[in-house]
Design a protein around this motif. Sequence first.
Motif, mmCIF file in Angstrom:
data_model
loop_
_atom_site.group_PDB
_atom_site.id
_atom_site.type_symbol
_atom_site.label_atom_id
_atom_site.label_comp_id
_atom_site.label_asym_id
_atom_site.label_seq_id
_atom_site.Cartn_x
_atom_site.Cartn_y
_atom_site.Cartn_z
ATOM 1 N N ASN A 158 0.551 -0.438 -10.184
ATOM 2 C CA ASN A 158 -0.772 0.015 -10.621
ATOM 3 C C ASN A 158 -1.693 0.381 -9.469
ATOM 4 O OD1 ASN A 158 -1.677 -2.417 -9.547
ATOM 5 N ND2 ASN A 158 -1.792 -3.451 -11.523
ATOM 6 N N LEU A 159 -1.146 0.512 -8.263
ATOM 7 C CA LEU A 159 -1.947 0.929 -7.113
ATOM 8 C C LEU A 159 -2.329 2.393 -7.291
ATOM 9 C CD1 LEU A 159 -3.052 0.317 -4.240
ATOM 10 C CD2 LEU A 159 -0.842 1.082 -3.361
ATOM 11 N N GLY A 160 -3.618 2.636 -7.551
ATOM 12 C CA GLY A 160 -4.057 3.996 -7.813
ATOM 13 C C GLY A 160 -3.451 4.534 -9.084
ATOM 14 N N PHE A 212 -1.845 -6.672 -0.962
ATOM 15 C CA PHE A 212 -2.460 -6.188 -2.189
ATOM 16 C C PHE A 212 -3.643 -7.075 -2.563
ATOM 17 C CE2 PHE A 212 1.883 -4.461 -3.007
ATOM 18 C CZ PHE A 212 1.529 -3.128 -3.167
ATOM 19 N N LYS A 213 -4.693 -6.466 -3.107
ATOM 20 C CA LYS A 213 -5.774 -7.247 -3.674
ATOM 21 C C LYS A 213 -5.297 -7.954 -4.934
ATOM 22 C CE LYS A 213 -9.611 -4.364 -2.001
ATOM 23 N NZ LYS A 213 -10.743 -3.479 -2.395
ATOM 24 N N PRO A 232 2.380 7.480 0.429
ATOM 25 C CA PRO A 232 2.196 6.082 0.014
ATOM 26 C C PRO A 232 2.399 5.883 -1.482
ATOM 27 C CG PRO A 232 0.385 6.817 1.401
ATOM 28 C CD PRO A 232 1.171 8.024 1.048
ATOM 29 N N LYS A 233 2.010 6.885 -2.270
ATOM 30 C CA LYS A 233 2.117 6.721 -3.721
ATOM 31 C C LYS A 233 2.223 8.080 -4.395
ATOM 32 C CE LYS A 233 2.043 4.146 -7.455
ATOM 33 N NZ LYS A 233 0.957 3.286 -7.846
ATOM 34 N N PHE A 252 -4.681 4.888 -1.363
ATOM 35 C CA PHE A 252 -4.013 3.599 -1.506
ATOM 36 C C PHE A 252 -4.794 2.481 -0.823
ATOM 37 C CE2 PHE A 252 -2.629 4.682 2.728
ATOM 38 C CZ PHE A 252 -2.402 3.476 3.359
ATOM 39 N N VAL A 253 -5.633 2.805 0.176
ATOM 40 C CA VAL A 253 -6.394 1.788 0.892
ATOM 41 C C VAL A 253 -7.334 1.035 -0.041
ATOM 42 C CG1 VAL A 253 -8.014 1.396 2.809
ATOM 43 C CG2 VAL A 253 -6.210 3.099 3.035
#
Length: 476
Positions: A267-269, A259-260, A113-114, A283-284
Amino acid sequence: MYWSTYYGQDKYRYKTAVEKEKSKQKILWGNITSTLRWNHEFNNKLFSNTSLIFSNYKFTVSEDEKGALETNSMFKTSSGINDYGIKFDFNYYPNPDHTFKYGLSSTYHDFTPKEIDIRNVNEKEIVNIQKIKTIESAIYIEDDWRINDKISLYPGIRFSHFQHRSKSYFKPEMRLSVAYKLFPLLTLKGSYAKMNQYIHRLSNSGIGLPTDLWVSSTDRLKPQLSEQIALGLAKDFGDKSYELTIEGYYKKMNDIIAFKEGVSFANLGSPKEITGSIRTIDFVNGITTGKGWAYGTEFLLRKKKGKLTGWLGYTLSWSQRQFEDLNEGGIFNERYDRRHDFSIVGVYKPNKKMTISGNWLFSSGINYNLPNTLGVAAGDNFPIEGVNNNDNILLFNTKKNNFKGENFHRLDLGIQFHKTTKRNRERTWGFSFYNVYARKNPFYYEITNENQSSPNALYRRYLFQFLPSFNYSLKF
């Protein structure tokens, strides 16, 4: 035995330079797929296909910066999927009124995922990688049942299973289609389908380089569930040369993701969350779940016979979402809520040696999140449709996906030449022309200060104004 393989890679680069500072952004995405299939005939009523399938998808965004004091830094983040699958599909024809299809399949998913890679001249390399490994399996059966001259029924059922660590999902899926012939050339059609999807699409609705990621269900993230109904009419005209189809549909979706607020793929994680030793970010943590709706009407007029064939299609549609953590819990238009979609396609074959084709496409713009006010960009970027322009200031409301991008349209043309050799080899070569009138369709939007008279202005970035190509194929 059949073997097919495909490789495709797209690359986009964008460079900026302000005084002695330089920046280079890149976005890369592509696929590798390969399938080995064995087709077997048991008898004149039973056939089978056994397939071994591999696929690889990877999406990467990177940025290299060079400062005034020769300070260099590199930030790269990527996402990808490797799939390894096997399928067994059977076709059984017990009599002319029934066609049974049944089979089973299993796929091993290897998700990334990332993946984060940061390098700086004065700092050590930081790498953050998360891996998710899952198994998705299914068994199904369906029947194409011709009850009589007027009624046909298409029932089907599928049982799917998904495994991630110790968490297991077992979901039944149903589908039913009915066709009733009102008159010899007029048919009424209806359908219902209940489906589960264990792979989620995660889209960034902000401006900037577009990112559509595919992430897995996990022990913390449920699979998506959808139910759809459709009702339509199909009418044939004049020796069945023409066909007109009108269909309306409504789809309800649960446990979809987004995405929140303030979170994106970049910037996810992100490394700022990494303190002390390097660790893996789930990533959750950066996403939220909700529900959605999609509904609309589709029209299709098709010409099926003659030297000139083709179709004319139009779709009027709505796509909406609702998340407790977004837009103050209110309903908003989804990123790909395209109100109008129109296409016209023509294929002309004056003889066996030549094929001339053309298509024109039009669709409404997609939705973006923008700040409340922006300056007006110079050049040919504005006016943009649907934006309030007052005294060189663009005004927006604060609703989620508050900016509708510009409409998309283009014309493509092509010509092919065919020849069959003495050894029954079929050779085809031709030319095609993408976006003939060089429309500057938006690829993404960006807020920059590149024009000092219009600070913090919105600019359109576009690709492929006009693209010729040559193709050649040989069948033997």
